[in-house]
Write a protein that holds these residues in place. Sequence first.
Motif, PDB file in Angstrom:
ATOM      1  N   SER A 422       7.015   2.069  -7.584  1.00  0.00           N
ATOM      2  CA  SER A 422       8.230   1.280  -7.390  1.00  0.00           C
ATOM      3  C   SER A 422       8.640   1.394  -5.927  1.00  0.00           C
ATOM      4  N   VAL A 423       9.358   0.381  -5.462  1.00  0.00           N
ATOM      5  CA  VAL A 423       9.723   0.292  -4.053  1.00  0.00           C
ATOM      6  C   VAL A 423      11.229   0.111  -3.937  1.00  0.00           C
ATOM      7  N   GLN A 424      11.798   0.771  -2.939  1.00  0.00           N
ATOM      8  CA  GLN A 424      13.219   0.554  -2.622  1.00  0.00           C
ATOM      9  C   GLN A 424      13.281  -0.166  -1.280  1.00  0.00           C
ATOM     10  N   LYS A 451      -0.095  -5.879  -2.019  1.00  0.00           N
ATOM     11  CA  LYS A 451       0.353  -6.737  -3.112  1.00  0.00           C
ATOM     12  C   LYS A 451       1.875  -6.889  -3.089  1.00  0.00           C
ATOM     13  N   PHE A 452       2.586  -5.775  -2.872  1.00  0.00           N
ATOM     14  CA  PHE A 452       4.056  -5.859  -2.842  1.00  0.00           C
ATOM     15  C   PHE A 452       4.521  -6.619  -1.599  1.00  0.00           C
ATOM     16  N   ASN A 458       6.806 -13.858  -0.177  1.00  0.00           N
ATOM     17  CA  ASN A 458       7.024 -15.101  -0.925  1.00  0.00           C
ATOM     18  C   ASN A 458       8.488 -15.262  -1.317  1.00  0.00           C
ATOM     19  N   ARG A 459       9.135 -14.139  -1.623  1.00  0.00           N
ATOM     20  CA  ARG A 459      10.557 -14.161  -2.017  1.00  0.00           C
ATOM     21  C   ARG A 459      11.469 -14.417  -0.811  1.00  0.00           C
ATOM     22  N   ARG A 463      11.362 -12.252   6.698  1.00  0.00           N
ATOM     23  CA  ARG A 463      11.744 -10.835   6.713  1.00  0.00           C
ATOM     24  C   ARG A 463      10.505  -9.959   6.889  1.00  0.00           C
ATOM     25  N   LYS A 464      10.693  -8.854   7.602  1.00  0.00           N
ATOM     26  CA  LYS A 464       9.574  -7.946   7.853  1.00  0.00           C
ATOM     27  C   LYS A 464       9.831  -6.600   7.184  1.00  0.00           C
ATOM     28  N   LEU A 465       8.829  -6.090   6.487  1.00  0.00           N
ATOM     29  CA  LEU A 465       8.944  -4.779   5.834  1.00  0.00           C
ATOM     30  C   LEU A 465       8.385  -3.691   6.752  1.00  0.00           C
ATOM     31  N   ASN A 466       9.179  -2.660   7.008  1.00  0.00           N
ATOM     32  CA  ASN A 466       8.707  -1.467   7.731  1.00  0.00           C
ATOM     33  C   ASN A 466       8.691  -0.301   6.749  1.00  0.00           C
TER      34      ASN A 466
END
Length: 653
Positions: A422-424, A451-452, A458-459, A463-466
């Motif tokens: 799971s991811v926060q 995958k996440f 797509n959502r 936005r960029k995830l770090n």
Amino acid sequence: EANEAIGESLLTYFTAEWERFKFSSKVLDGICAYLNRHCIKRECDEGHDYFEIYCMAMTVWRDKVFNNVYTKLCNAVIDLIRRERNGEMINTRLISGVLDSFVDLGLQRDGRSCKCKITLELYKLRFEQKFIEETENYYMNESGQYLKDNSITEYMKKAEARLHEEGKRVQDYLHEQTLDPLLKSCERILIEKHLEIFHSDFIRLLNDEKNEASGLDKLKSLLEKHIKDHGRQAIEECGDTASNDPKVYVKAILGVYSKYHNLVVTSFDQNTGFIAALDKACGDFINCNAVTQTSTQVSSKSPELLARYCDSILKKSVDSSAKNPEEDELDSALDDVMIVFKYIEDKDVFQKFYARMLAKRLVNQNSASDNAESAMISKLKEACGYEYTSKLQRMFQDMELSKTLNEDFRKLPNEANSVDFSVQVLSSGSWPFSPCPEFTVPSELERSLQKFSAFYSNRHSGRKLNWLFQLSKGELVTNCFRNRYSLQVSTFQMAILLMYNRGDIFTVSELQQYTQLKMEILQQVLAILLKCKLLVCDNIDETGELKYNNKLELFLGYKNKKLRVNINVPLKTEQKVEREATHRNVEEDRKLLIQAAIVRIMKMRKVLQHQKLIAEVLSQLSTRFKPNIPVIKRCIDILIEKDYLQRVEGNKD
């Protein structure tokens, strides 16, 4: 000679003879050590009533000398103390010498052995009781006469001075266990016996404050000084424990506050002047005491310890056998926190530390109660406004959004050999976390992360995830040991342990190349795995530091009583860096707040003298922290350089 001597001459003669006899007895006892160890011990074991040489000597002195003169000795000591109370200079060594004999001669047989133990029975029976009776009589006469001739204010000063004198008297020459009964007796005679007079006079002062302002002001200043001194003393008595244990520190503060708050409410009828004196005294000793003086930043130590205290009560207990507190207990504890919070000068320091600790509780999902967390934020919002808690509230919103996001992600079809995780997702502006150090993700996790990332892109396009791998954790199941263990590990630990699926032995250099972790961090991660005995290394040098060529082997004989083992403990480097980063962020934020305050004031005033501008900045920011004047001056210069402000030509101020 002792029977014929009286008064001070008796004390002089007795002290000299007693010290000589005591010294000789010790020497003789040493000479007869063999006799004590063997002959006398054997006689005692056979049931005969024998003592060791020193005990026998003390018994002889007590029976032949002391019992014949103790009444005269006691009277002479009390008379000497009475003269000291009347202001005369006395030889206190005579008193301490005699009273040492009262203590040393209180011998009793230690069970059935030939040894003796010293008790205070003789001291209390032959001296302390009579001394306290004489003290009560002395102060009964003095207090009554002093109240007739002087005001209540002067009497209070006198009573406080007398109590201080009696405490020093115990310290100088009486036994330490006399302190409590002596002070209780003095307080009863000097204060409790005259409470009706105090109450009536205080009510008169309170009702007629204009006419008796000076008397009331003296009482307020006396109360303020007393609370301040008592608060600092209470914290100092906790010693180094208070610096490292926030519970001890906060409990010491609350103990002092509760005592004097009850006094102000009951005895002073909640008079605003005395409440203000209590508040000022608490503010002084909370922000400046023995614990804060040990810190390089004096005013920031109390808010840091208070934030750590909050963390300790709002975090789930690590000990599984310990019971988490009920909601009512938590609410009561949070009310106590807000009492101390009210008096803290640097509320911005508390906010920074509290935000960091709250973030960890939320990320690690170890809050004792969500309701208590929300209640604490509401209390802080009520005390300091919306802006103070806006980031804290956004943290909770992020956690709720992450729950929804994880539920939708789990609905996607699973691939073969996929990892359950799971991811926060946390908004970068609200959470006080540092960027992740350089780290290579294990190949076993890479596909799940990709995958996440694709799902999130797509959502939310743009936005960029770090990824913050230093805060991530996971669970590894072992199949290589005798028992099947479930290891709760950090992502760094996981990356290293997963390497051992490919081989049993790796050098530190190979592990470093695979994980890309800095050597300082890798050293600590490996130290934990070595301490847990999951890995072994035979050729570590005396310093205990690992070198690049050290070989680390998976210990296949690993055993643990628990099948579910948690080895995810915080790294020392992380804790130190976090504390330093928090203080650094506080200083940077303060400069911005000061500059914002200056701009607001100048927009309203247009033109203002330099000193008046500094005074208004201090006034505006006093609810958050106490700015340093040199910093305010530097901020004014910065705003002049940026053309927000300009000096009036020909006017230096």
